[in-house]
Scaffold this active site. Sequence first.
Site, mmCIF file in Angstrom:
data_model
loop_
_atom_site.group_PDB
_atom_site.id
_atom_site.type_symbol
_atom_site.label_atom_id
_atom_site.label_comp_id
_atom_site.label_asym_id
_atom_site.label_seq_id
_atom_site.Cartn_x
_atom_site.Cartn_y
_atom_site.Cartn_z
ATOM 1 N N GLY A 1 15.475 -7.474 -11.506
ATOM 2 C CA GLY A 1 15.914 -8.473 -12.477
ATOM 3 C C GLY A 1 15.602 -9.898 -12.053
ATOM 4 O O GLY A 1 14.838 -10.136 -11.129
ATOM 5 N N TYR A 2 16.216 -10.854 -12.776
ATOM 6 C CA TYR A 2 15.919 -12.274 -12.653
ATOM 7 C C TYR A 2 14.406 -12.440 -12.839
ATOM 8 O O TYR A 2 13.682 -12.931 -11.988
ATOM 9 C CB TYR A 2 16.398 -12.859 -11.316
ATOM 10 N N HIS B 1 6.892 -10.129 -12.852
ATOM 11 C CA HIS B 1 7.447 -8.924 -13.473
ATOM 12 C C HIS B 1 6.802 -8.696 -14.850
ATOM 13 O O HIS B 1 6.448 -7.568 -15.202
ATOM 14 C CB HIS B 1 8.952 -9.071 -13.696
ATOM 15 N N GLN C 1 1.448 -5.984 -5.889
ATOM 16 C CA GLN C 1 0.853 -6.074 -4.544
ATOM 17 C C GLN C 1 1.570 -7.122 -3.702
ATOM 18 O O GLN C 1 1.421 -7.152 -2.487
ATOM 19 C CB GLN C 1 -0.638 -6.418 -4.650
ATOM 20 N N LYS C 2 2.349 -7.986 -4.354
ATOM 21 C CA LYS C 2 3.162 -8.969 -3.625
ATOM 22 C C LYS C 2 3.997 -8.279 -2.544
ATOM 23 O O LYS C 2 4.148 -8.789 -1.445
ATOM 24 C CB LYS C 2 4.047 -9.684 -4.638
ATOM 25 N N ASP C 3 4.561 -7.114 -2.885
ATOM 26 C CA ASP C 3 5.332 -6.325 -1.918
ATOM 27 C C ASP C 3 4.403 -5.232 -1.394
ATOM 28 O O ASP C 3 4.522 -4.060 -1.743
ATOM 29 C CB ASP C 3 6.586 -5.769 -2.600
ATOM 30 N N GLN D 1 5.704 -2.201 0.462
ATOM 31 C CA GLN D 1 6.460 -1.368 -0.489
ATOM 32 C C GLN D 1 5.505 -0.497 -1.302
ATOM 33 O O GLN D 1 5.749 0.700 -1.520
ATOM 34 C CB GLN D 1 7.278 -2.266 -1.407
ATOM 35 N N SER E 1 8.704 -15.271 -7.084
ATOM 36 C CA SER E 1 9.715 -14.381 -6.532
ATOM 37 C C SER E 1 11.065 -14.798 -7.089
ATOM 38 O O SER E 1 11.335 -15.996 -7.240
ATOM 39 C CB SER E 1 9.741 -14.492 -5.002
ATOM 40 N N ARG F 1 13.652 -14.819 -5.548
ATOM 41 C CA ARG F 1 14.351 -15.553 -4.488
ATOM 42 C C ARG F 1 13.961 -17.030 -4.431
ATOM 43 O O ARG F 1 14.653 -17.809 -3.778
ATOM 44 C CB ARG F 1 14.057 -14.919 -3.122
HETATM 45 P P1 AMP Z 1 11.616 -7.158 -7.538
HETATM 46 O O1 AMP Z 1 12.404 -7.482 -8.768
HETATM 47 O O2 AMP Z 1 11.444 -8.314 -6.611
HETATM 48 O O3 AMP Z 1 12.059 -5.888 -6.858
HETATM 49 O O4 AMP Z 1 10.140 -6.863 -8.042
HETATM 50 C C1 AMP Z 1 9.898 -5.863 -9.015
HETATM 51 C C2 AMP Z 1 8.428 -5.596 -9.070
HETATM 52 O O5 AMP Z 1 7.739 -6.802 -9.407
HETATM 53 C C3 AMP Z 1 7.871 -5.121 -7.723
HETATM 54 O O6 AMP Z 1 6.919 -4.099 -7.953
HETATM 55 C C4 AMP Z 1 7.236 -6.365 -7.181
HETATM 56 O O7 AMP Z 1 6.177 -6.099 -6.280
HETATM 57 C C5 AMP Z 1 6.716 -7.025 -8.447
HETATM 58 N N1 AMP Z 1 6.529 -8.451 -8.225
HETATM 59 C C6 AMP Z 1 7.387 -9.301 -7.626
HETATM 60 N N2 AMP Z 1 6.845 -10.540 -7.531
HETATM 61 C C7 AMP Z 1 5.602 -10.460 -8.083
HETATM 62 C C8 AMP Z 1 4.537 -11.394 -8.286
HETATM 63 N N3 AMP Z 1 4.643 -12.661 -7.896
HETATM 64 N N4 AMP Z 1 3.407 -10.957 -8.894
HETATM 65 C C9 AMP Z 1 3.301 -9.657 -9.290
HETATM 66 N N5 AMP Z 1 4.263 -8.729 -9.133
HETATM 67 C C10 AMP Z 1 5.395 -9.121 -8.539
#
Ligand code: AMP
Length: 285
Positions: free
Chosen positions: A31-32, A37, A148-150, A153, A185, A187
């Site tokens: 979320g957020y 996303h 790919q940011k993570d 993961q 992000s 964060r």
């Molecule tokens: P999160 O909400 O941070 O767990 O991220 C959810 C999904 O969005 C994960 O697969 C992340 O890798 C992806 N994600 C997060 N930040 C980015 C970004 N800047 N660009 C592309 N995908 C992202």
Amino acid sequence: MRICRTKAELRAARTDLGLRGARIGLVPTMGYLHDGHLSLIRAARAETDRVIATIFVNPTQFGPTEDLASYPRDTDRDLALLRAENVDAVFLPEPGEMYAEDAETVVETTELAGVLIGALRPGHFRGVATVVTKLFNLTRPDRAYFGQKDYQQLCVIRRMVRDLDIGVEVRGMPTRRECDGLALSSRNVRLTAAARAQAPALYRALLAGQAALEAGRGVAAAQDAIRAALADADLALVRSVDIRDAQSLAQVPDRPDAPVVILLAVAFGDVLLIDNLVATPKRPA
Ligand code: AMP
């Protein structure tokens, strides 16, 4: 858009959405939501027939001293963004709905989960692999979209899907960035103004490392270039700088002969930022 708060509602939505062989795309998030996303949602929209998004700040992937309580949340805004993207269903469970009180079964990539970010955040990837497995079981997607940011993961999820024959096509999508290079992000909103001003140093450092490798200067020289590019960011605590095989995340020699990934983890106060970039080292002549 169907809003599912229970697993039963999600399973019912999955059944309805999958009628007549419609292909299901899954986008798991915490979320957020930001444009990163939404880029995953748009890819799922383009490549599959029905899109399910999930919003769950998964407690089992946070360590006891990490930012679970302060992780940013704004469900109303997230729902409006998902509606605007024509998402078909969203799953918004409470932790008590996701996990039985006496849950004890976990999924773990035993080697990959312990290195790099896994060494900085013990238990993190076990939490990720377990919750993603549960989301796969609940939604039985044809394709699932991750950033790919993570990077680690994504490697963990690909390995788990292969090792356990999960039968989901994992799609890894490019990192979306602010104009100054900072990777989007959730964060980032927790950075102070001064830290936010210094945070683009991560991307500059990655570019410096990539340039060194692609000029054939080797891993040690690339490490030096990366640390030099981070030196001016005096609010940044560099937690790790790693250059690994882009496929396996294995250690590489100083002159790698296959693509590598540069992985950075940098803390600004209690906000841990991660970023990465792939480089194709120039082969020695
Ligand atoms: P999160 O909400 O941070 O767990 O991220 C959810 C999904 O969005 C994960 O697969 C992340 O890798 C992806 N994600 C997060 N930040 C980015 C970004 N800047 N660009 C592309 N995908 C992202």
